[in-house]
Every structure is written in structure tokens, then in C-alpha cells.
Design a protein around this motif. Structure first.
Motif, PDB file in Angstrom:
ATOM      1  N   ARG A  90      33.932  39.787 -50.796  1.00 34.24           N
ATOM      2  CA  ARG A  90      34.279  40.759 -49.574  1.00 34.24           C
ATOM      3  C   ARG A  90      35.503  41.462 -49.724  1.00 34.24           C
ATOM      4  O   ARG A  90      36.491  40.844 -49.860  1.00 34.24           O
ATOM      5  CB  ARG A  90      33.492  40.379 -48.313  1.00 34.24           C
ATOM      6  N   TYR A 100      30.851  44.186 -48.175  1.00 39.33           N
ATOM      7  CA  TYR A 100      30.683  43.852 -49.601  1.00 39.33           C
ATOM      8  C   TYR A 100      31.333  44.645 -50.679  1.00 39.33           C
ATOM      9  O   TYR A 100      31.513  45.708 -50.496  1.00 39.33           O
ATOM     10  CB  TYR A 100      28.986  43.675 -50.018  1.00 39.33           C
ATOM     11  N   TYR A 143      22.414  34.939 -51.581  1.00 47.90           N
ATOM     12  CA  TYR A 143      22.072  36.264 -51.159  1.00 47.90           C
ATOM     13  C   TYR A 143      22.747  37.481 -52.099  1.00 47.90           C
ATOM     14  O   TYR A 143      21.921  38.164 -52.727  1.00 47.90           O
ATOM     15  CB  TYR A 143      22.398  36.851 -50.052  1.00 47.90           C
ATOM     16  N   LYS A 147      20.535  39.662 -54.964  1.00 49.47           N
ATOM     17  CA  LYS A 147      20.588  41.083 -55.048  1.00 49.47           C
ATOM     18  C   LYS A 147      20.860  41.545 -56.161  1.00 49.47           C
ATOM     19  O   LYS A 147      20.556  42.509 -56.465  1.00 49.47           O
ATOM     20  CB  LYS A 147      21.803  41.412 -53.951  1.00 49.47           C
ATOM     21  N   ALA A 191      18.595  44.608 -49.188  1.00 49.16           N
ATOM     22  CA  ALA A 191      19.677  45.085 -48.533  1.00 49.16           C
ATOM     23  C   ALA A 191      19.389  46.254 -47.594  1.00 49.16           C
ATOM     24  O   ALA A 191      18.730  47.195 -48.126  1.00 49.16           O
ATOM     25  CB  ALA A 191      21.022  45.439 -49.452  1.00 49.16           C
ATOM     26  N   TYR A 272      20.453  40.751 -39.049  1.00 48.08           N
ATOM     27  CA  TYR A 272      21.692  41.068 -39.085  1.00 48.08           C
ATOM     28  C   TYR A 272      22.647  40.029 -38.298  1.00 48.08           C
ATOM     29  O   TYR A 272      21.979  39.162 -37.531  1.00 48.08           O
ATOM     30  CB  TYR A 272      22.066  42.379 -38.674  1.00 48.08           C
ATOM     31  N   SER A 276      27.522  39.214 -41.717  1.00 50.85           N
ATOM     32  CA  SER A 276      26.119  39.059 -42.715  1.00 50.85           C
ATOM     33  C   SER A 276      26.174  37.604 -43.174  1.00 50.85           C
ATOM     34  O   SER A 276      25.113  37.281 -43.621  1.00 50.85           O
ATOM     35  CB  SER A 276      26.256  40.185 -43.852  1.00 50.85           C
ATOM     36  N   SER A 280      22.500  35.987 -43.581  1.00 55.43           N
ATOM     37  CA  SER A 280      22.101  35.592 -44.662  1.00 55.43           C
ATOM     38  C   SER A 280      21.168  34.358 -44.872  1.00 55.43           C
ATOM     39  O   SER A 280      20.439  33.891 -45.372  1.00 55.43           O
ATOM     40  CB  SER A 280      23.098  35.428 -45.967  1.00 55.43           C
ATOM     41  N   GLU A 299      23.681  44.578 -44.370  1.00 53.21           N
ATOM     42  CA  GLU A 299      24.759  43.924 -44.789  1.00 53.21           C
ATOM     43  C   GLU A 299      26.005  44.320 -44.079  1.00 53.21           C
ATOM     44  O   GLU A 299      26.927  43.607 -43.887  1.00 53.21           O
ATOM     45  CB  GLU A 299      25.162  44.368 -46.121  1.00 53.21           C
TER      46      GLU A 299
END
Length: 321
Positions: A90, A100, A143, A147, A191, A272, A276, A280, A299
């Protein structure tokens, strides 16, 4: 052939009403040497140790220590654990912190950490009583892997404390994974953007995973106070053991709490939190422990939404519908 015969006997006793597809599936499951299908979930320390010590190196998992403190890694970690600090994934974007990273940067970091489309990944951090929240680094990395298309992921239940409590070996030796290989196809649909949240369908449940005081705006943290209008509150820590925030409570123990909050398997659930990480964890539990089919993560979370002052915020408590 013994497993095959056992299955056949069970199918004969079930009668001709047994669906043909189920017969085929059952026979495939009984095949000797069949490997378990890829999955995302949790694993006990004892089972994780067996996998790490597998005779065939090609069948050993990729082990990722996701703790933010590199000195914690130096003090001791699971054998073959590669340190992947969760926060390297991040950074600040358009002035908003801890967003992210773009796909190209994230993919490069995952490949350098050895993430591999053909391997099982064991992820862990630390677990202690609150305010310890290192489990969130594990669920965040899980996560991100999901993704980007990785399908075989387990979080070590209980984390490093449970590993040590079982008197399993810890090492200070560094471990560098060989260069990884990501799946060609990711899973970006898990996401959510702020527009997805604002345009959510009627009946979708928006849930804030932060502590309740932050949800109602009683904090000194955020640019704006409160939560996204319509969101209900469900603190992620309610899903974890009180004396080890890395150890997941069985679904049967929290099923009634989730239902009382309107979080049931028939709902579309949008999660949320602040940045995040907490979200997550809640998403991981609902999707991969409780096995709810439709759970996604915003996110940007509150740190992004709070900066978008054109959108309203509220501090009143919303009751589940």
C-alpha cells in the motif's frame, strides 16, 4: 481399490434415486492419490507443520510471514517463512494514505515474494489480546493474493502464539522464495470502489468492521467522523478468540450474532473499515469460514470516503434490516 468399493457399497444402499453427477463426484473423491482441491480458508498449526515438512519439496507450501515489524521476523518465525510486510502493498495515492498499489507494482512484489499459482500459501502473523491486530495483516495479504487470482490460501489459525503453544519449531534463519508466477487471470470483482458502494443494490448490506466508537464518530483518528450512510456496525474482533486475536471462532459460535446483525448467507454483503485491513478480516470470515457466497470489500474504505466531502457521512446507529 478399497476406497472405491466402500463408495460403491454406499451408493448401492442409497438406491437408484442417487443423482448420476453425485455418483461420479463420489468416485473421483475416492481415487487413491487424489490431491485436495484448491481452497481458501484456515489451517491448524499442526497440519501446517506437516505440510511444511513434506518429503517432496515441490509439495511444500509457500509460507508468508506478513507482520509489519521486521524485527519480529528476526526474533523468530515459522520454518521456511518469507517475510512479506503487509504494508509494502500500500501507499499514498492522490493524497490519500495507504491505498492499494497499482497492479504492476503489486504483481512485482508478489512475484518477488514467491507467490505461485501452482502452490499452497500459508499466511500468518501474531495473535494476542486486543489491541493487538496483527491478524489483519494476514487477512489483508490473503485478500490481495485472492484478488490476483491465487486460489490456494490458508491462514494459520492462532498464528505464531498457537504455533509456539504447540511447541512447534521456530527459526531465525531467513528464507527467500524463488521467483513466483501469478495466475494469468485475477479476481478483481471481489474489490469495490466508492461508486460501487454508492450505487449498491437495494437489499445489499453495507457493514463497517471498525470498533463501534469509530463507527459513531467518537475518535481522534479520522478526517470526518462517523460512517457511510446506511452502514451497520460489526467489529471484526467479535469473530476471534478473546485471548488470541489470530484464532477464529467456529461459525456455530458466531452464527447468531451475525444473523442478528443482518449478515446472512442470502445477502449481498459489502464490507469496509478504516483502511481495508479490518474489512479484509470480516470479509475473509464471511466468505471463507462461514462460506457466504457474495461478500466484497471496499478497498478505499473510510480513509478514502472521509476525504470525499461531496458524499455525506452520518453518526447515528443503523439497525439491521
Amino acid at each position: 481399490m478399497q476406497p472405491f468399493r466402500s463408495v460403491l457399497r454406499a451408493l448401492r444402499s442409497a438406491g437408484s434415486s442417487f443423482p448420476a453427477k453425485a455418483v461420479v463426484a463420489a468416485l473421483v473423491l475416492a481415487l487413491p492419490g487424489r490431491t485436495a482441491r484448491a481452497d481458501i480458508g484456515i489451517i491448524s498449526p499442526a497440519e501446517a507443520k506437516k505440510l511444511i515438512e513434506a518429503d517432496d519439496p515441490a509439495k511444500r507450501p509457500i509460507v508468508l510471514d506478513t507482520r509489519g515489524g521486521y524485527k519480529d521476523y528476526f526474533r523468530g518465525h515459522l520454518p521456511t517463512a518469507h517475510h512479506l510486510n503487509f504494508d509494502t502493498l500500500r501507499g499514498t495515492d492522490n493524497g490519500v494514505p495507504v491505498q492499494y498499489l497499482p497492479d504492476d507494482l503489486t504483481k512485482a512484489l508478489l512475484v518477488r515474494a514467491g507467490v505461485n499459482k501452482d502452490r499452497l500459501h500459508l499466511i500468518y502473523a501474531t495473535g494476542e489480546k486486543l489491541p493487538n491486530d496483527e491478524i489483519l495483516s494476514a487477512s489483508m495479504v490473503a485478500y490481495v493474493l485472492e484478488k490476483y487470482g491465487v486460489k490456494d490460501i490458508r491462514i494459520v489459525d492462532g498464528g505464531l502464539p498457537a504455533w509456539k503453544a504447540a511447541k512447534l519449531p521456530v527459526t531465525q534463519e531467513y528464507f527467500g522464495n524463488p521467483k513466483g508466477a501469478l495466475p494469468e487471470k485475477g479476481n478483481p470483482d471481489i474489490a469495490l470502489t466508492v461508486d460501487d458502494v454508492l450505487k449498491r443494490k437495494p437489499g445489499a448490506v453495507l457493514v463497517d468492521a471498525r470498533p463501534h466508537n469509530e463507527y459513531v464518530g467518537d475518535d481522534e483518528i479520522w478526517l470526518r467522523k462517523g460512517h457511510i450512510p446506511g452502514a451497520i456496525s460489526f467489529h471484526w474482533a467479535r469473530l476471534m478468540e478473546a485471548d488470541n486475536t489470530h484464532q477464529f471462532l467456529p461459525f456455530e459460535k458466531v452464527k447468531a450474532q451475525l444473523a442478528a446483525a443482518g449478515l446472512t448467507a442470502d445477502k449481498e454483503i459489502l464490507v469496509y473499515c478504516g483502511t481495508s485491513r479490518e474489512g479484509s478480516l470480516l470479509r475473509f470470515y464471511l466468505k471463507h469460514v462461514a462460506k457466504y457466497p457474495n461478500v466484497r470489500l471496499y478497498e478505499g474504505s473510510w480513509k478514502e470516503y472521509a476525504a470525499l466531502k461531496q458524499h455525506p457521512a452520518e453518526t447515528k446507529e443503523n439497525k439491521p434490516k
